[in-house]
Design an enzyme around this catalytic site. Structure first.
Site, PDB file in Angstrom:
ATOM      1  N   ASP A  53       0.836  -1.200   0.000  1.00  0.00           N
ATOM      2  CA  ASP A  53       0.000   0.000   0.000  1.00  0.00           C
ATOM      3  C   ASP A  53       0.868   1.245   0.000  1.00  0.00           C
ATOM      4  O   ASP A  53       1.982   1.235   0.537  1.00  0.00           O
ATOM      5  CB  ASP A  53      -0.912   0.019   1.231  1.00  0.00           C
ATOM      6  N   ARG A  54       0.346   2.303  -0.549  1.00  0.00           N
ATOM      7  CA  ARG A  54       1.105   3.555  -0.657  1.00  0.00           C
ATOM      8  C   ARG A  54       1.626   4.024   0.705  1.00  0.00           C
ATOM      9  O   ARG A  54       2.763   4.473   0.834  1.00  0.00           O
ATOM     10  CB  ARG A  54       0.219   4.634  -1.280  1.00  0.00           C
TER      11      ARG A  54
END
Length: 470
Positions: free
Chosen positions: A236-237
């Site tokens: 995930d970012r």
């Protein structure tokens, strides 16, 4: 009309015109040239001219059995070898392997409309000379047809207009950003490159996304390779930690297969009997205390569309029979608890579902991860902030690499960053496996050594660790 549709229409026009005029195919060509790299199996264009049709084709390299089937090798490294792992390469697989820039849907459509040709080399005996000669013929080929040694596949010439990976615009970084990117490297060999992804940096590019990790890696982490590093899994970012990329198309296929087999195997087998050739251990700081100090979470997840279709979120599926649900398994154990209402957890995902760890922590354990406002916003509203000094702002004019806020985000701040970090990973040594398989197809991979990778905590999590232990 999208790009792939337009290219497909242009690709099939020469074949459609030829079929209307005659039922025969252009079998005789005056010239044939084919050059390709055995290291990267890059297809190059070879023109074959028939005196009547003057047709042009996009020619793939001749099929060679010594070419490693990355998907099959990855499956074998995962300890799940089956009959499928040793079957011959199909025409569809060979096209996708040689032309990674072509969308799978476009290639499948070419096969469905019978626009793909194959030239096979068959031995035949000449009655006049009494010697064996090679007869070459160009025929239609189906996607599932087996490839034989020496076979060559021909695609419509216009497929070469589809943008290739090497045709992507380069991402330009300044010297400071380049040094920062190189400092993220944890490990590199002939097959893979591993980086410690910083929080806030997107892994994959898209609309409105600048300086994604895959783009900057393609420009600055390929070194002397002609191919850019390829993503084989995601983070995930806002999370951080170990991210593995394949340095070649073959190694990327092996790694893709390993990660895929990890999820399918954990979903179908007895957990006690799983051969865990791929292991990932995350550290997470959560709000609250789990009921048990360790355990296994095994609940299905499903996707929900919210905000009138503007966004989506993952949630626990109460009914495992729901068609859209996916089984998800996570092992967890408590590393350390704090009297301030926080707990450090080690999370080991046995499957690779989207937002799996975040949803399992928030909805199953009841302890959302610090900084996860998507799945734990209510807990953050009630969270008591610790007294302490807030990091000073950067001097005016000071620029951070890629715009990342690397010195902020600990639990001292009102809005801490996500405290989820892939700290350790164990995976098969893909470089060694490819080396041995290329030397001997019968090499026993069961005793192959594993790679053990470790990534230090990001700055905000390290500060939180020190604060809670002080």
């Amino acid at each position: 009309m999208n790009l792939s549709s337009a290219l497909f229409r242009r690709a099939v026009q020469p074949f459609a015109a030829a079929s209307r005029g005659s039922t025969t195919l252009p079998l005789a060509f005056q010239e044939f040239q084919s050059q390709y790299s055995t290291a990267t199996t890059d297809a190059v264009v070879t023109e074959r001219k028939d005196e009547k049709s003057k047709g042009k084709w996009f020619t793939l390299p001749p099929f060679n059995k010594s070419t490693v089937d990355g998907a099959a090798l990855g499956k074998e490294l995962s300890g799940r070898r089956s009959d499928d792992a040793v079957t011959a390469t199909t025409a569809l697989k060979w096209v996708l392997r040689c032309c990674p820039q072509l969308p799978r849907s476009l290639v499948q459509k070419l096969f469905r409309l019978r626009q793909v040709r194959r030239e096979s080399s068959d031995l035949a005996t000449s009655s006049d000379l009494g010697v064996q000669t090679h007869k070459h013929k160009l025929t239609r080929v189906a996607a599932k047809d087996q490839m034989n040694v020496g076979d060559q596949i021909f695609l419509p010439i216009t497929v070469q207009e589809f943008p290739s990976e090497t045709g992507k615009p380069e991402c330009f970084c300044d010297e400071e950003e380049m040094e920062f990117l190189r400092s993220l490297e944890l490990y590199k060999d002939s097959a893979i490159i591993v980086v410690n992804k910083p929080p806030g940096m997107p892994v994959q590019g898209g609309a409105g996304i600048r300086n994604s990790l895959d783009e900057v890696a393609a420009s600055y982490l390929r070194y002397d390779y002609t191919e850019p590093p390829r993503l084989v899994h995601r983070l995930d970012r806002d999370s951080s930690g170990i991210l593995v990329m394949g340095r070649t198309q073959t190694s990327a296929r092996v790694l893709h297969s390993i990660f895929r087999e990890k999820t399918s195997g954990a979903s179908s087998d007895d957990l006690q009997n799983i051969k865990r050739t791929l292991q990932r251990r995350y550290w997470a700081l959560v709000i609250g205390y789990p009921r048990r100090s360790k355990g296994i979470i095994s609940v299905p997840l499903k996707k929900m569309i919210v905000d009138d279709g503007k966004s989506e979120r993952i949630t626990v599926a109460n009914d495992a029979q729901v068609m859209s649900s996916q089984h998800a398994i996570t092992e967890y154990r408590v590393i350390k608890s704090s009297c301030n209402g926080y707990t450090w957890l080690e999370l080991s995902p046995l499957t690779g579902r989207k937002h799996q760890l975040r949803v399992h922590c928030a909805e199953v354990l009841g302890t959302p991860i610090v900084g996860d406002y998507k799945y734990g916003w209510q807990a953050h509203r009630k969270m008591k902030h610790l007294p302490g000094s807030i990091p000073e702002k950067l001097p005016k004019g000071k620029r951070l690499p890629f715009g990342l806020e690397l010195e902020k985000g600990s639990i001292l701040e009102k809005q801490p960053l996500l405290h989820l970090h892939c700290k350790e990973m164990v995976l098969p040594n893909v470089s060694s496996a490819l080396h041995h398989v290329q030397l001997s197809s019968g090499f026993d991979l069961s005793g192959l050594e594993s790679l053990k990778l470790t990534a230090p905590l990001p700055s905000h999590m390290e500060k939180s660790w020190n604060i809670l232990n002080s």
